[in-house]
Write an enzyme that holds these catalytic residues in place. Structure first.
Site, PDB file in Angstrom:
ATOM      1  CG  ASP A 377      -2.051  -1.035   1.056  1.00 53.18           C
ATOM      2  OD1 ASP A 377      -2.202  -1.591  -0.045  1.00 53.18           O
ATOM      3  OD2 ASP A 377      -2.755  -1.302   2.051  1.00 53.18           O
ATOM      4  CE1 TYR A 462      -9.828  -5.621   5.073  1.00 54.44           C
ATOM      5  CE2 TYR A 462      -8.917  -6.455   3.025  1.00 54.44           C
ATOM      6  CZ  TYR A 462      -9.531  -6.676   4.248  1.00 54.44           C
ATOM      7  OH  TYR A 462      -9.857  -7.954   4.636  1.00 54.44           O
TER       8      TYR A 462
END
Length: 751
Positions: A377, A462
């Site tokens: 990420d 997410y």
């Protein structure tokens, strides 16, 4: 008749009396409310007045004006033709990112502690150079009016960064959407009949990463989703592999197509066989949107709310927070996320830097998109996705909210309104307490009120909730919780080894979550050692009965000398007590230290034999201790996701040189996380309960006693003084009521 009339009159009088009583009570309540004082915004005459460090701006994120000045400077460098427009084609040199370039730690400490000169304020600018087929990082300064720049790419990474390692920017994303819309036109009927996807809609899709199987690739598996809220859990049985390596959109092509578990070499081949009736077809059946987060029952209640009866006991000024015995500077890195610097307790620096570093997930699936997925990420920008927090849900309604700004693939500074919140809250359990009725009747306790510094990042499907928590016992905790939508795939007959069915034709795929925190601990200075403690049972002779033996536990201590010794892997037993210690001792002769206590439920790490593993090699270690170096700033990089096979940062190299770590400036790299096997209750969203991890830094012989014994919040009761306010402010709480002042609810996160 007369009696009936009397009854009617009496009933009317009774009704009038009741109404009058109600009105009277309402008036009394209103009058009482008007007399009730408003709760103060800030604590009046606090025991510990907030002390802010004006020098904290050395850590401050770049202001809007600074971002604009760097942009202006970069686009006017002679001999360079750099664009900052997000819709720029990949064939144009593009200013992708601007953020703070941290000064050297030694220079900052000299400035903070010795009244030395203020370090030059500089920015890092990242440029995608198509004309040079590479990516360069430049340091630009001094701010706010830059006059110089220098290329620091090789200095930071010991390699040139290839152009193919660039993230997909906004312009390329538009290109992918346009390309998909064009190549899918011939199978419009198939998509409508199989999945309820209409040709008039822009394709809704989920793309895999890394993009390919080797360095230089830019090939992406894309699976189509239904165009509804929560599309992440509305996968279709259609996936397409596209090659978008060229910077000329016209050269892009389709490599492979997957339909209902069957592979085809082209869209044309699928169309011909579909129309010929030689493929296993999917027949679309409309279903209610099980992914919608709209409540299934109309909300009617409001849960307990937090009120500061004596006003807030913390203060935020610019990028500095002061709270009781704590103070720290803060920022929000567009790449790494939340960070805190110069963390002090009772005026002593305990931590130089506490920061989020990376979040990584590896997925398993029977279908190619999710099968290849390994998300890093930090390469997308963790802080970039810190959107506006919702009052009363993401943080307490009465929290203090802070705006942040970033420049990443945006062309202009982007404001993230209310993206950080700060609040003090009672955890609902005592920090410590004891009741005694043996020999002496007494009760002593302390409510566990702590300061929380929070942001939440919504990175695709997410959402990660990040907390730094500051306790009155001198402990600091870094925690992460996961929520949001799971990544899913279309259910096939061979899907079950990789996940459970969670909805109609939907598999929730097994995946790992690994999170890395950087903790630069300075215990009474920068000359520290790393120690471990554990226990073992030993068989000892009883002194008063030498012929008798008993197994009793004893402490086993060790001081580790090198980086490789202190790289504590997940696949080996780790000592239970891990300490960064000073050679200075407390009153009782013990080395003053802070303990690292890791809470983690990670799955297995990717085998080191895999070519992608070096880009995430930090996840091998529960804790790794390294000697502090300014060039070892992070465990990952902007480029690791997109050239995962030749990563710009391989964390394991920080350890390879095996430097001495005794009496050195030490950094702890802590990895936490959890294994996630999705289940039916992950629909529509994963809950934060049980899905997270963290690290607690707690004093271990650092003090001579528990520092919370000096807290003004302490409560003490003894026989005969139960209702006295002298040592129990709770006894006077009823006399200190106030009317809370609630700001009006606003939300502009969709703007």
């Amino acid at each position: 008749m007369v009696s009936k009339a009397i009854c009617t009159v009496l009933k009317c009088l009774l009704l009038l009396t009741v109404v009058a009583s109600l009105i009277g009570n309402c008036v009394l309540i209103w009058l009482n409310t008007q007399r009730t004082p408003k709760c103060p915004a800030q604590q009046v005459n606090p025991v510990q007045p907030a002390v802010h460090n004006e020098r904290s701006d050395v850590f401050a994120d770049l202001s809007v004006e600074e971002l604009l000045q760097v942009r202006k400077y970069m686009t006017k460098i002679p001999g360079m033709n750099i664009s900052f427009i997000p819709i720029t084609l990949p064939s144009v040199d593009y200013l992708y990112l601007i953020e703070l370039s941290l000064p050297k730690k030694q220079d900052v400490l000299h400035y903070l502690d010795n009244n030395g000169p203020k370090p030059a304020r500089e920015a890092t600018a990242v440029v995608f150079h198509h004309t040079k087929n590479n990516i360069k990082e430049y340091v630009v300064g001094p701010l706010p009016n830059p006059t110089y720049h220098r290329n620091v790419t090789f200095e930071r990474y010991k390699m040139e960064i290839p152009f193919a390692a660039r993230p997909v920017h906004f312009g390329e994303s538009i290109g992918i959407t346009t390309f998909l819309k064009n190549v899918l036109k011939p199978i419009g009927t198939l998509l409508k009949d199989s999945f309820g996807i209409y040709e008039s809609e822009n394709p809704t899709y989920y793309d895999s990463m890394p993009r390919g199987v080797k360095s230089g690739d830019r090939q992406t598996w894309i699976f189509l989703c239904r165009n509804v809220e929560g599309f992440y859990i509305h996968p279709t049985g259609f996936e397409i592999l596209i090659n978008h390596q060229s910077t000329d959109y016209r050269s892009w092509n389709v490599i492979k197509v997957l339909y209902n578990g069957q592979y085809f070499d082209s869209i044309k081949a699928l169309k011909e066989q579909y129309e010929a009736g030689t493929v296993r077809k999917v027949i679309y059946k409309p279903v209610p949107n099980y992914a919608s987060l709209k409540p299934k029952q109309k909300p009617t209640g409001i849960g307990p709310q937090q009120v500061y009866i004596q006003g807030k006991r913390f203060s935020v000024r610019n990028n500095h927070v002061a709270y009781l015995d704590w103070s720290f500077s803060f920022g929000l890195s567009v790449l790494r996320g939340m960070k805190a610097f110069d963390i002090r307790f009772k005026g002593e620096r305990i931590i130089y830097e506490l920061s989020v570093q990376e979040a990584m997930s590896i997925y398993g699936s029977a279908t190619p998109n999710v099968m290849l997925t390994k998300f890093l990420d930090g390469s997308f920008g963790i802080g970039r996705f810190a959107y506006e927090l919702v009052r009363g849900v993401d943080c307490p309604y009465s929290a203090t909210y802070i705006d942040t700004f970033h420049f990443m693939d945006s062309g202009v500074p982007r404001q993230l309104r209310n993206s950080i919140c700060v609040f003090e809250h009672d955890t609902g359990r005592p920090l410590r307490r004891h009741f005694s009725e043996i020999v002496f009747n007494s009760y002593g306790g302390l409510a566990n009120s702590a300061l929380v510094f929070r942001t939440i990042t919504a990175i695709g499907n997410y959402d990660y909730l990040w907390d730094f928590i500051f306790y009155q016992s001198g402990s600091v905790e870094a925690k992460v919780y996961a929520t949001g939508y799971i990544a899913s795939s279309f259910m096939l007959k061979d899907s079950f080894p990789y996940g459970h069915q969670v909805a109609e034709n939907v598999t929730g795929n097994i995946h790992t979550h690994f999170i890395n925190f950087k903790v630069d601990v300075d215990v009474l200075g920068i000359k520290n050692v790393f120690q471990t403690k554990d226990m073992e049972f030993v068989n000892v002779s009883l002194p008063w009965m030498p012929e008798r033996y008993a197994m009793i536990p004893r402490i086993v201590e060790k001081q580790l000398q090198t980086e490789q010794e202190a790289a504590l892997r997940y696949d080996t037993k780790t000592p239970r007590y891990l300490h960064i210690a000073s050679n200075k001792t407390n009153r009782w002769g013990h080395q003053r230290s802070y303990r690292l206590q890791v809470f983690s439920f990670t799955g297995d790490h990717l085998p080191e034999s895999q070519p992608e593993e070096r880009a995430m090699s930090w996840a091998r270690y529960k804790v790794a201790i390294t000697k502090q170096k300014d060039l070892e700033q992070s465990c990952g990089s902007l480029y690791n996701q997109h050239d995962i096979w030749t990563p710009a940062v391989d964390f394991s190299k920080y350890i390879e040189d095996n430097e001495n770590i005794e009496n050195e400036d030490l950094v702890a790299w802590v990895t936490t996380g959890f294994l996630h096997i999705p289940h039916a209750e992950d629909i529509p969203n994963t809950v934060t309960v049980g899905n997270g991890g963290g690290v607690l830094l707690r004093p271990h012989n650092y003090f001579d006693e528990d520092p919370s014994i000096h807290s003004a919040d302490g409560v003490y009761l003894s026989a005969g003084s139960e209702e006295s306010c002298d040592n129990n402010r709770m006894a006077c709480l009823a006399q200190e009521t106030c009317s809370p002042v609630m700001e009006p609810f606003t939300y502009r996160g969709f703007g």
